[in-house]
Design an enzyme around this catalytic site. Structure first.
Site, PDB file in Angstrom:
ATOM      1  N   GLY A 260       1.335  -4.879  -2.348  1.00  0.00           N
ATOM      2  CA  GLY A 260       0.674  -5.371  -3.556  1.00  0.00           C
ATOM      3  C   GLY A 260      -0.066  -6.678  -3.363  1.00  0.00           C
TER       4      GLY A 260
ATOM      5  CG  HIS B 295      -4.097  -4.517   0.253  1.00  0.00           C
ATOM      6  ND1 HIS B 295      -3.991  -5.780  -0.290  1.00  0.00           N
ATOM      7  CD2 HIS B 295      -3.008  -4.366   1.053  1.00  0.00           C
ATOM      8  CE1 HIS B 295      -2.879  -6.349   0.157  1.00  0.00           C
ATOM      9  NE2 HIS B 295      -2.275  -5.524   0.982  1.00  0.00           N
TER      10      HIS B 295
ATOM     11  CG  ASP C  94      -0.049  -6.620   9.229  1.00  0.00           C
ATOM     12  OD1 ASP C  94       0.493  -7.719   9.262  1.00  0.00           O
ATOM     13  OD2 ASP C  94      -0.792  -6.255   8.283  1.00  0.00           O
TER      14      ASP C  94
END
Ligand code: AMP
Length: 274
Positions: free
Chosen positions: A27, A33, A147
């Protein structure tokens, strides 16, 4: 967009669909995202975006408490997108009574960098991602290269567990000054935000240096440079051949530089190909 807190409601919606994309997130959605979500939408009939701050992957309760949460705003950002199903579980829905980390053994690459600095972190990530993949059985699942070690872990997990999902790695999306977008960036004050802009400068500098210097010379130069940056404490700077990071899957030979640092109290990571 429709939002659900129970996975059972979502399974009913997607079980007759040709292709389902899954985008797991914690979130506080930003353009990074959204780039994963847009890619998933372009490659799947329906896309499930999970929004869940997974307690099992945090190393300290303070970090978990401070992690930014903004579910109302997140759902607003997804509102305009059709074919999106938001999955917003609570701890009970996600773990029932079994809020325990599964223990994975993915060898060398989980023992360096993030694996070394954050013991147990990758077991926590693996546990929640495996749960999500088994829950929804997606055709494709999308993860960011920001990541990078996590991306490798997920590929190793999918291969080891023989899950039928295609893992798609997506490019890192950056702010105008090159800082990798991250939900944690909003926790930085103005001077810290300025210092955080040096992370990409260090990585780009490493790329230039590495063309004509040894690994050791490059490292030494970057460590010295980082010492001069206000508010910035380097946790590690490393260069790896990514095909050596895991014996679990083959991928193109690629050299990457990785950084983790604290800017003020906020921990940030980034990496680039060099
Ligand atoms: P998070 O909510 O931080 O757990 O991130 C959810 C997914 O978005 C992970 O696969 C991340 O690697 C990815 N992601 C986070 N930041 C970025 C970014 N700046 N660019 C691309 N992907 C990102």
């Amino acid at each position: 967009m429709r939002a659900y807190s129970s996975h059972k409601d979502i399974i009913k919606l997607v079980n007759k669909v040709d292709s389902v994309g899954l985008v797991p997130t914690m979130g506080s959605l930003h353009e990074g995202h959204l780039s994963l979500i847009r890619r998933a939408l372009s490659e799947n009939e329906k896309v499930i975006v999970s929004i869940y701050v997974n307690p099992l992957q945090f190393n300290s309760s303070d970090d978990l408490k401070k992690y930014p949460r903004d579910i109302k705003n997140d759902l607003q950002k997804l509102e305009a997108l059709s074919d999106i199903i938001a999955y917003v579980p609570n701890d009970n829905e996600m773990y029932k009574k079994d809020k325990k980390k599964k223990k994975y053994n993915f060898g060398q690459f989980t023992k360096i960098m993030e694996g070394k600095m954050r013991p147990g972190h990758f077991n926590g990530v693996g546990t929640v991602v495996e749960k999500l993949l088994r829950m929804f059985n997606p055709t494709n699942a999308y993860f960011g290269e920001k990541d990078f070690q996590q991306l490798i872990l997920i590929k190793a997990l999918v291969r080891e567990q023989k899950l039928k999902v295609n893992i798609v790695g997506c490019k890192t999306i950056r702010e105008d000054d090159g800082l990798a977008m991250s939900s944690r960036n909003k926790l930085l004050n103005n001077t810290e935000r300025e210092s955080a802009g040096h992370i990409i400068r260090l990585l780009n500098k490493a790329r230039e240096l590495y063309k004509s210097s040894t690994l050791e010379e490059t490292k030494r130069n970057i460590l010295k440079d980082a010492l001069m940056i206000e508010n910035l404490n380097l946790e590690y700077f490393e260069i790896h051949d990514t095909s050596d990071l895991s014996g679990f899957f083959e991928q193109e030979k690629e050299i990457r530089a990785f950084i983790a640092c604290k800017v003020g109290n906020i921990r940030l990571i980034d990496n680039v190909t060099i």
